[in-house]
Design a protein around this motif. Structure first.
Motif, PDB file in Angstrom:
ATOM      1  N   HIS A 225      58.406  65.890  71.855  1.00  0.00           N
ATOM      2  CA  HIS A 225      58.633  67.271  71.419  1.00  0.00           C
ATOM      3  C   HIS A 225      57.594  68.202  72.042  1.00  0.00           C
ATOM      4  O   HIS A 225      57.926  69.300  72.505  1.00  0.00           O
ATOM      5  N   ILE A 226      56.354  67.756  72.060  1.00  0.00           N
ATOM      6  CA  ILE A 226      55.269  68.579  72.618  1.00  0.00           C
ATOM      7  C   ILE A 226      55.473  68.792  74.111  1.00  0.00           C
ATOM      8  O   ILE A 226      55.314  69.909  74.627  1.00  0.00           O
ATOM      9  N   LEU A 227      55.840  67.742  74.835  1.00  0.00           N
ATOM     10  CA  LEU A 227      56.067  67.870  76.273  1.00  0.00           C
ATOM     11  C   LEU A 227      57.165  68.887  76.572  1.00  0.00           C
ATOM     12  O   LEU A 227      57.025  69.733  77.471  1.00  0.00           O
ATOM     13  N   LYS A 228      58.264  68.819  75.814  1.00  0.00           N
ATOM     14  CA  LYS A 228      59.374  69.751  76.039  1.00  0.00           C
ATOM     15  C   LYS A 228      58.977  71.176  75.677  1.00  0.00           C
ATOM     16  O   LYS A 228      59.337  72.131  76.379  1.00  0.00           O
TER      17      LYS A 228
ATOM     18  N   LEU B 104      49.739  74.696  73.050  1.00  0.00           N
ATOM     19  CA  LEU B 104      49.619  73.458  72.256  1.00  0.00           C
ATOM     20  C   LEU B 104      49.467  73.779  70.766  1.00  0.00           C
ATOM     21  O   LEU B 104      50.132  73.173  69.922  1.00  0.00           O
ATOM     22  N   ARG B 105      48.602  74.702  70.466  1.00  0.00           N
ATOM     23  CA  ARG B 105      48.353  75.032  69.053  1.00  0.00           C
ATOM     24  C   ARG B 105      49.622  75.599  68.405  1.00  0.00           C
ATOM     25  O   ARG B 105      49.929  75.247  67.270  1.00  0.00           O
ATOM     26  N   ARG B 106      50.326  76.468  69.115  1.00  0.00           N
ATOM     27  CA  ARG B 106      51.573  77.017  68.556  1.00  0.00           C
ATOM     28  C   ARG B 106      52.574  75.898  68.306  1.00  0.00           C
ATOM     29  O   ARG B 106      53.235  75.868  67.250  1.00  0.00           O
ATOM     30  N   THR B 107      52.670  74.970  69.236  1.00  0.00           N
ATOM     31  CA  THR B 107      53.618  73.864  69.092  1.00  0.00           C
ATOM     32  C   THR B 107      53.231  72.952  67.939  1.00  0.00           C
ATOM     33  O   THR B 107      54.079  72.559  67.118  1.00  0.00           O
ATOM     34  N   LEU B 108      51.973  72.617  67.839  1.00  0.00           N
ATOM     35  CA  LEU B 108      51.498  71.733  66.774  1.00  0.00           C
ATOM     36  C   LEU B 108      51.695  72.365  65.396  1.00  0.00           C
ATOM     37  O   LEU B 108      51.967  71.649  64.418  1.00  0.00           O
ATOM     38  N   ASP B 109      51.593  73.664  65.325  1.00  0.00           N
ATOM     39  CA  ASP B 109      51.780  74.350  64.040  1.00  0.00           C
ATOM     40  C   ASP B 109      53.218  74.255  63.536  1.00  0.00           C
ATOM     41  O   ASP B 109      53.480  74.446  62.331  1.00  0.00           O
TER      42      ASP B 109
END
Length: 369
Positions: free
Chosen positions: A295-298, A362-367
């Motif tokens: 999910h993070i990679l995409k 990264l931070r936006r995605t992790l949130d």
């Protein structure tokens, strides 16, 4: 333009005059193969590592192949290594007719589990091949002690650890020999392929020089087999010689980037790199872990940020090595890591603005997870 996980363009712009001067100097010299530039680089690279000999070769894979052969590894012998590595490590073992025997890795550092090596040894074991992965060293003291007990050599795979140190001692200076790649992405990268094997053993060095040059000592006369055509060329040697004077600066830049990642991502649920006691990490790669990796990679790809997985397929799971008989679950830590690890952009010329772009995405995605 997309932000790549590795990019040499800005470095080339910064060093263009010096790189082109190196090429021009070689082209005007009248010598393109095994001339004074190779000799100069070999001398300086050996001195950097505190050993007597460096033998420049055409790529990092052949640096391992020739290293194994120079240390006496023969068809039917076993070489203990890891599956959490680039395939060339194992391809080189196969190329000399030996059998790779895999041990698992430590979950905290992703490096060879030295305690597992003793269990894996048999009466056919002829070499231990630790991989100094991602920019830091395998725990060498107990590995060398084990090798000495059994009277077998250690060949270090240093393709990802140029300049890394353990207890103050540089990677590549521990074993009977060590193999390096100068593929362009490396901490010390050429502008093409290149490699080297270093050693402090005069006899091993003499054997390596024969092996890389058809088995010859004098031109046109083969004194021993096997022999290879595996020579570092003059252009790449001179580029590497000049870049070697800047390598410690490259490492400092990588460490600064790594420190900034660590500071800005410390409060996330990413598993950040762990540095083993006594190690001085050079951050060839900045490898993190998360169970939602795909999910993070995409998500970052949609932001024009390219990440990488080193390595998505452990070597023992590849169809080309299915004959070795390692089924699913054979190396549980290695296999678990392969599902979660990925690399953030890491190269000395990565700008603070581009690093912020990675961190913020990264931070936006992790949130959202």
């Amino acid at each position: 333009m997309p932000l790549l996980v590795w990019d040499y363009i800005q470095e080339y712009e910064n060093e263009r005059a010096d790189i082109l001067a190196a090429v021009d100097e070689v082209f005007r010299s009248g010598q393109l193969i095994l001339g004074p530039k190779v000799e100069q680089f070999e001398r300086l690279f050996a001195a950097y590592h505190g050993v007597s000999h460096c033998i420049g070769v055409d790529n990092g894979t052949n640096a391992i192949v020739l290293g194994l052969q120079a240390l006496g590894v023969k068809p039917g012998d076993q070489v203990i290594t890891v599956s959490n590595t680039a395939a060339p490590t194992v391809v080189a073992i196969d190329a000399v007719g030996a059998t790779p025997v895999f041990v698992d890795v430590r979950e905290d550092t992703y490096l060879m589990d030295v305690e597992a090596v003793a269990v894996a040894m048999t009466d056919r074991t002829r070499c231990l091949l630790p991989v100094h992965l991602y920019g830091q060293c395998v725990d060498m003291a107990p590995l060398l002690e084990l090798a000495a007990e059994h009277g077998i050599p250690v060949l270090e795979d240093c393709a990802q650890a140029h300049g890394a140190r353990q207890h103050g001692r540089v990677a590549g200076s521990w074993g009977a020999a060590a193999a390096f790649s100068f593929y362009p992405t490396k901490v010390l990268g050429a502008y093409g392929d290149g490699g080297a094997t270093i050693t402090d053993d005069d006899a091993v060095a003499a054997n390596l020089r024969r092996l890389r040059y058809y088995g010859m000592e004098d031109r046109y006369y083969v004194v021993a087999t096997p022999g290879h055509n595996s020579r570092l060329d003059e252009v790449q040697a001179e580029v590497l010689r000049r870049k070697l004077t800047r390598m410690d600066r490259y490492i400092d830049a990588r460490r600064a980037i790594a420190a900034r990642y660590a500071e800005r991502l410390a409060d996330t649920d990413l598993v950040l790199p762990s540095v083993a006691p006594g190690n001085e990490h050079v951050y060839y790669l900045y490898v993190v872990r998360h169970p939602e990796r795909e999910h993070i990679l995409k998500a970052l790809e949609s932001c024009d940020i390219s990440l990488n997985v080193s390595y998505r397929w452990p070597v023992h799971t590849m169809s080309g090595f299915s004959h070795l008989g390692y089924g699913p679950g054979a190396l549980p830590v290695t296999e678990r890591l392969a599902d979660e690890i990925f690399s953030l952009p890491m190269y000395p010329s990565l700008s603070a603005d581009d690093q912020d772009k990675v961190i913020d995405a990264l931070r936006r995605t992790l949130d959202t997870l």
